[in-house]
Enzyme design. Sequence first.
Site, PDB file in Angstrom:
ATOM      1  N   THR A  34       0.809  -1.218   0.000  1.00 48.09           N
ATOM      2  CA  THR A  34       0.000   0.000   0.000  1.00 48.09           C
ATOM      3  C   THR A  34       0.838   1.263   0.000  1.00 48.09           C
ATOM      4  O   THR A  34       0.334   2.350  -0.267  1.00 48.09           O
ATOM      5  CB  THR A  34      -0.910   0.050   1.246  1.00 48.09           C
ATOM      6  OG1 THR A  34      -0.067  -0.026   2.406  1.00 48.09           O
ATOM      7  CG2 THR A  34      -1.900  -1.091   1.260  1.00 48.09           C
ATOM      8  N   CYS A  38       2.874   2.564   9.457  1.00 45.70           N
ATOM      9  CA  CYS A  38       1.975   2.558  10.608  1.00 45.70           C
ATOM     10  C   CYS A  38       2.739   2.470  11.925  1.00 45.70           C
ATOM     11  O   CYS A  38       3.870   2.003  11.973  1.00 45.70           O
ATOM     12  CB  CYS A  38       1.061   1.340  10.549  1.00 45.70           C
ATOM     13  SG  CYS A  38      -0.209   1.437   9.300  1.00 45.70           S
ATOM     14  N   CYS A  72      -3.700   5.396  11.971  1.00 45.55           N
ATOM     15  CA  CYS A  72      -2.939   5.466  13.227  1.00 45.55           C
ATOM     16  C   CYS A  72      -2.046   6.708  13.288  1.00 45.55           C
ATOM     17  O   CYS A  72      -1.458   6.995  14.316  1.00 45.55           O
ATOM     18  CB  CYS A  72      -2.109   4.204  13.411  1.00 45.55           C
ATOM     19  SG  CYS A  72      -0.851   3.967  12.148  1.00 45.55           S
ATOM     20  N   CYS A 338      34.675  11.013  -2.128  1.00 43.12           N
ATOM     21  CA  CYS A 338      34.928  12.154  -1.236  1.00 43.12           C
ATOM     22  C   CYS A 338      35.049  11.668   0.217  1.00 43.12           C
ATOM     23  O   CYS A 338      35.582  12.376   1.064  1.00 43.12           O
ATOM     24  CB  CYS A 338      33.835  13.207  -1.385  1.00 43.12           C
ATOM     25  SG  CYS A 338      32.176  12.609  -1.098  1.00 43.12           S
TER      26      CYS A 338
HETATM   27 ZN    ZN Z   1      -1.912   2.575  10.478  1.00 49.49          ZN
END
Ligand code: ZN
Length: 371
Positions: A34, A38, A72, A338
Amino acid sequence: MEGTSLPSTDTMYAALCERDASFEGVFVAAIRTTGIFCRPGCPARTPNPGNVAYFAGTAEALHAGYRPCKRCRPMAPAGAAPEWLAPLLAEVEADRTRRWRDRDLVALGLEPKRVRRWFLAHHGMTFHAYQRARRLGLALGALQAAGADGSDAGPRADATISDVALDVGFASESGFREAFGKLFQATPTASRVGGRIEVGRLTTPLGPMLFGVLVEPGGRESLVLLEFTDRRALEGQLTAMVKRTGAVLAPGSDQTELAAELCDQLAEYFAGERRDFDLAIGAPGTPFQEQVWAALQAIPYGETRSYADIAAVVGRPGATRAVGTTNGKNRIAVVIPCHRVVRSDGSLSGYGGGLWRKQALLDLERGQASS
Ligand SMILES: [Zn+2]
């Protein structure tokens, strides 16, 4: 180093299944399918264990291209955000590509210093760093989703760029490309080459990196950018690159041969099996900058030089500070080494990708060089 402070994957997955809030602040869980991340205690459905990536903090998840879960709300502190900050957070969510300046905060009736302190206290980064992370994460998230990085690290590897453009809130794919262009806007200077810069992401043991491969109108390819995605100067480097080349940024375009070669050679390097890179690179700059970057490439694997050494090599003894500045402007990390430049007393000084990375690169090279 990243990941070493995290509990075992099994422990974290069990915490996620049990919605164990006592792991709050220990890790965040990102869901590849997705593209969101969370809190451990998120009430949303538990994902398949194979689809979860774990991060020590919200900044790492953002930089890897994930966005916060709306349920959440992992970016919100344990309690609700204070009332005085709510209007700002709402505006940031409403236009995620907007670039906020201190005067915009003042216009909202906010004191920039207070905003800075709150973000530092709650997210461990300033408001500006938070915004950079969001913008870059937005762009990178879509890149990964388009499968441009060729790795399995990103979310939704099988989605098209247009699916994700729609998903992250753009009306169309062209709208997304336009917004991406706006994020890294630059006016080309006279020395234009034209063509396009393929921008993609790859993963290394030291964290994700962003790369840019310039494809000139005649088809010639060169590596023009390689940098860790959490580097503060990354947006500026993208902008500088566009200015120098006059090329357009092409996120999620077809993968070039050079990008595939870069991934292979970096994997060999991090495995201790490669000491020199064999890649066409393009590092245009001022004559002094180009001399310094060339001098860096002449430092052998496993060795270090001081800033004064490099100044002497380029025929400008005493220009130690200018060498230091130029060293920091290197746009092709690792490949232009570097990290092999240290203070005269051998101690480490600034590295754009973080001192822990500089140390890790030197340790890797010393381990291999002595064997
Ligand atoms: Zn969540």
